[in-house]
Design a protein around this motif. Structure first.
Motif, PDB file in Angstrom:
ATOM      1  N   GLY A 190       0.828  -1.210   0.000  1.00  0.00           N
ATOM      2  CA  GLY A 190       0.000   0.000   0.000  1.00  0.00           C
ATOM      3  C   GLY A 190       0.852   1.246   0.000  1.00  0.00           C
ATOM      4  N   GLU A 191       0.417   2.247   0.712  1.00  0.00           N
ATOM      5  CA  GLU A 191       1.139   3.520   0.739  1.00  0.00           C
ATOM      6  C   GLU A 191       2.501   3.372   1.403  1.00  0.00           C
ATOM      7  OE1 GLU A 191      -1.085   6.815   2.228  1.00  0.00           O
ATOM      8  OE2 GLU A 191      -2.928   6.075   1.342  1.00  0.00           O
ATOM      9  N   SER A 192       3.440   4.188   0.943  1.00  0.00           N
ATOM     10  CA  SER A 192       4.786   4.158   1.509  1.00  0.00           C
ATOM     11  C   SER A 192       5.500   5.461   1.195  1.00  0.00           C
ATOM     12  CB  SER A 192       5.584   2.989   0.930  1.00  0.00           C
ATOM     13  OG  SER A 192       6.916   3.045   1.398  1.00  0.00           O
ATOM     14  N   ALA A 193       6.366   5.865   2.101  1.00  0.00           N
ATOM     15  CA  ALA A 193       7.198   7.046   1.879  1.00  0.00           C
ATOM     16  C   ALA A 193       8.587   6.644   1.378  1.00  0.00           C
ATOM     17  CB  ALA A 193       7.319   7.851   3.164  1.00  0.00           C
ATOM     18  N   LEU A 194       8.815   5.347   1.164  1.00  0.00           N
ATOM     19  CA  LEU A 194      10.118   4.893   0.686  1.00  0.00           C
ATOM     20  C   LEU A 194      10.346   5.356  -0.754  1.00  0.00           C
ATOM     21  CD1 LEU A 194      10.158   1.247   2.089  1.00  0.00           C
ATOM     22  CD2 LEU A 194      11.416   3.241   2.936  1.00  0.00           C
ATOM     23  N   PRO A 195      11.565   5.729  -1.079  1.00  0.00           N
ATOM     24  CA  PRO A 195      11.827   6.234  -2.432  1.00  0.00           C
ATOM     25  C   PRO A 195      11.896   5.126  -3.479  1.00  0.00           C
ATOM     26  CG  PRO A 195      13.858   6.150  -1.183  1.00  0.00           C
ATOM     27  CD  PRO A 195      12.756   5.795  -0.227  1.00  0.00           C
ATOM     28  N   VAL A 196      11.595   5.514  -4.693  1.00  0.00           N
ATOM     29  CA  VAL A 196      11.800   4.705  -5.881  1.00  0.00           C
ATOM     30  C   VAL A 196      12.657   5.554  -6.805  1.00  0.00           C
ATOM     31  CG1 VAL A 196      10.699   3.705  -7.922  1.00  0.00           C
ATOM     32  CG2 VAL A 196       9.645   3.416  -5.674  1.00  0.00           C
ATOM     33  N   ILE A 197      13.704   4.971  -7.341  1.00  0.00           N
ATOM     34  CA  ILE A 197      14.611   5.715  -8.211  1.00  0.00           C
ATOM     35  C   ILE A 197      14.534   5.115  -9.606  1.00  0.00           C
ATOM     36  CG2 ILE A 197      17.016   6.331  -8.642  1.00  0.00           C
ATOM     37  CD1 ILE A 197      17.388   6.147  -5.560  1.00  0.00           C
ATOM     38  N   VAL A 198      14.325   5.981 -10.590  1.00  0.00           N
ATOM     39  CA  VAL A 198      14.181   5.556 -11.980  1.00  0.00           C
ATOM     40  C   VAL A 198      15.202   6.305 -12.825  1.00  0.00           C
ATOM     41  CG1 VAL A 198      12.634   5.451 -13.970  1.00  0.00           C
ATOM     42  CG2 VAL A 198      11.714   5.143 -11.663  1.00  0.00           C
ATOM     43  N   GLY A 199      15.878   5.578 -13.697  1.00  0.00           N
ATOM     44  CA  GLY A 199      16.819   6.192 -14.626  1.00  0.00           C
ATOM     45  C   GLY A 199      16.617   5.615 -16.011  1.00  0.00           C
ATOM     46  N   LEU A 200      16.990   6.369 -17.007  1.00  0.00           N
ATOM     47  CA  LEU A 200      16.855   5.928 -18.385  1.00  0.00           C
ATOM     48  C   LEU A 200      18.095   6.363 -19.153  1.00  0.00           C
ATOM     49  CD1 LEU A 200      14.842   4.613 -20.407  1.00  0.00           C
ATOM     50  CD2 LEU A 200      14.073   6.923 -20.943  1.00  0.00           C
ATOM     51  N   SER A 201      18.681   5.432 -19.876  1.00  0.00           N
ATOM     52  CA  SER A 201      19.835   5.764 -20.712  1.00  0.00           C
ATOM     53  C   SER A 201      19.604   5.179 -22.097  1.00  0.00           C
ATOM     54  CB  SER A 201      21.130   5.220 -20.101  1.00  0.00           C
ATOM     55  OG  SER A 201      21.088   3.810 -20.020  1.00  0.00           O
ATOM     56  N   SER A 202      20.293   5.761 -23.090  1.00  0.00           N
ATOM     57  CA  SER A 202      20.148   5.302 -24.458  1.00  0.00           C
ATOM     58  C   SER A 202      21.497   5.302 -25.153  1.00  0.00           C
ATOM     59  CB  SER A 202      19.181   6.207 -25.223  1.00  0.00           C
ATOM     60  OG  SER A 202      19.129   5.829 -26.584  1.00  0.00           O
ATOM     61  N   ASP A 203      21.675   4.327 -26.045  1.00  0.00           N
ATOM     62  CA  ASP A 203      22.885   4.277 -26.860  1.00  0.00           C
ATOM     63  C   ASP A 203      22.577   4.578 -28.326  1.00  0.00           C
ATOM     64  OD1 ASP A 203      21.612   2.024 -27.790  1.00  0.00           O
ATOM     65  OD2 ASP A 203      23.156   0.620 -27.120  1.00  0.00           O
ATOM     66  N   GLY A 204      21.368   5.042 -28.598  1.00  0.00           N
ATOM     67  CA  GLY A 204      20.962   5.340 -29.968  1.00  0.00           C
ATOM     68  C   GLY A 204      20.274   4.194 -30.673  1.00  0.00           C
ATOM     69  N   ARG A 205      20.518   2.977 -30.233  1.00  0.00           N
ATOM     70  CA  ARG A 205      19.869   1.792 -30.814  1.00  0.00           C
ATOM     71  C   ARG A 205      18.772   1.254 -29.913  1.00  0.00           C
ATOM     72  NH1 ARG A 205      25.568  -0.117 -31.170  1.00  0.00           N
ATOM     73  NH2 ARG A 205      24.879  -0.981 -29.210  1.00  0.00           N
ATOM     74  N   GLY A 206      18.813   1.653 -28.651  1.00  0.00           N
ATOM     75  CA  GLY A 206      17.845   1.176 -27.682  1.00  0.00           C
ATOM     76  C   GLY A 206      17.980   1.960 -26.397  1.00  0.00           C
ATOM     77  N   ALA A 207      17.231   1.544 -25.407  1.00  0.00           N
ATOM     78  CA  ALA A 207      17.240   2.238 -24.121  1.00  0.00           C
ATOM     79  C   ALA A 207      17.307   1.217 -22.999  1.00  0.00           C
ATOM     80  CB  ALA A 207      15.998   3.101 -23.977  1.00  0.00           C
TER      81      ALA A 207
END
Length: 90
Positions: A15-32
């Protein structure tokens, strides 16, 4: 990201939580590569059982969707966090 986040909150943290979630996205031009980190209990989606298709059930297919879209999935649990990486081709 929505599937991962929803599963983290509903199933991992109950359910609810104050814990963090970290999201990152990188790309090399052919995919992510999507990097997703949460502090829920360990959960390796690379080995979790896939659900069979059931027309009467609403939901429950998020992991199947992620597996079908990603070209590679990596998981590790370290320092009290789930680290999941998903590769996608363009």
């Amino acid at each position: 990201v929505e599937e991962l986040f929803t599963n983290t909150i509903q199933h991992g943290l109950g359910g609810e939580s104050a814990l963090p979630v970290i999201v990152g996205l990188s790309s090399d031009g052919r995919g992510a590569t999507l990097c997703y980190r949460d502090l829920a209990p360990p959960f390796d989606l690379t080995v979790a059982a896939a659900l069979a298709h059931d027309h009467d059930r609403i939901g429950g297919f998020g992991l199947n969707v992620l597996r079908s879209m990603a070209t590679a999935i990596r998981y590790r649990y370290c320092d009290g966090a789930n680290h999941t990486e998903l590769d996608f081709e363009f």
